[in-house]
Scaffold this active site. Sequence first.
Site: not given
Ligand SMILES: O=C[C@H](O)COP(=O)(O)O
Length: 253
Positions: A214, A96, A9-11, A235-236, A168, A174
Site C-alpha cells: 500500500s 511474492h 509490480n503490475w501483477k 502494486g496498485g 512486504e 492491497g
Molecule cells: O508487489 C507489490 C505488492 O504486493 C504491493 O501491492 P500494493 O501496493 O497494491 O499493496
Amino acid sequence: MRKKIVAGNWKMNCDLAEMQELLTGIKNQLKNIPDSVSLIVAPAYTNLYPAFETLKETPVEVIAQNMHQAKNGAFTGEISAAMLKGIGIKTVILGHSERRSIFKEDNQLLKEKVQTALDNSMQVIFCIGEELEAREEDKAFDVVKEQLEKALFSFPQTAWKNIVVAYEPVWAIGTGKTASPQQAQEMHAFIRQQIAEKYDKETANAVSILYGGSVKPANAEEIFSQTDVDGGLIGGAALKAESFIEIALAFQN
Ligand SMILES: O=C[C@H](O)COP(=O)(O)O
C-alpha cells in the site's frame, strides 16, 4: 551508496493496449526522475517483450514477476530463465506473497528458483514478509528470519550482489493498511542485521531492501526517508503513470 529502486509490480493487470498507454505516461514523465533512482516495471509475461521494446532506449528496466526453476521440459504454462533472458529480461521477482499463498510456493522451492536465477546470471528481487496473524502474535521477526534462512542464507556471499530484498508485510498488500514508517524501518534494520550476522556488515550495507504494501504518493516520502528503506515494490499505485512517478519523486524531497 545503495541503489534506490522504485519497482512497479503490475501483477495480472493491463492488456497490451492498456500497458502501452501506461508506458507512454511513464515515458513522458521520465525527465523528472533523478538518475539516483532506478525505475523498474514488472508486466505480465505476454507484455514483457513489448514493454522491453518500448522502453529499450530509456533507463527503465523491465523485469519478470516469476519464473520456473527448471531449465526446460514438460511444465505446461511455465516460463524458464533462458526464455526471459532471450528477450532481454535480466531480473525476476521471486517469493511474492501471492506466489507463496495462492500458488503454494514454499521456501525450499523458492531457494531452487533463486539458484536458477543466479545460475543464469539474473538479478532477483526476493519478497519476504509476515501475515497478519504472525504480526499480531508478535512473530513477525521469526517469520522473516526463517524466510531469509531457508530461502537465501545457503547462498555464498558473492550471490548478494544479485539479490534485492523486498519486505512486504502480507497484511499491508492491497489493503490500504501500510506498515508505519517505524514498523518498516524496524523490520528493514532487522533484515540487514540478519544478513550482517550471516555474512558481514559490508554485504548487508550494500543490499537494497525495498518496502512493499500500500505505498502511495501520500505515504512514500515518509517511508522512503527511513534509514534502511531503499525504495518500494509498488502494486496498485504503479498502475497509474502519475502515481508511480509521484512515488519515485518522493526520493527527491
Ligand atoms: O508487489 C507489490 C505488492 O504486493 C504491493 O501491492 P500494493 O501496493 O497494491 O499493496
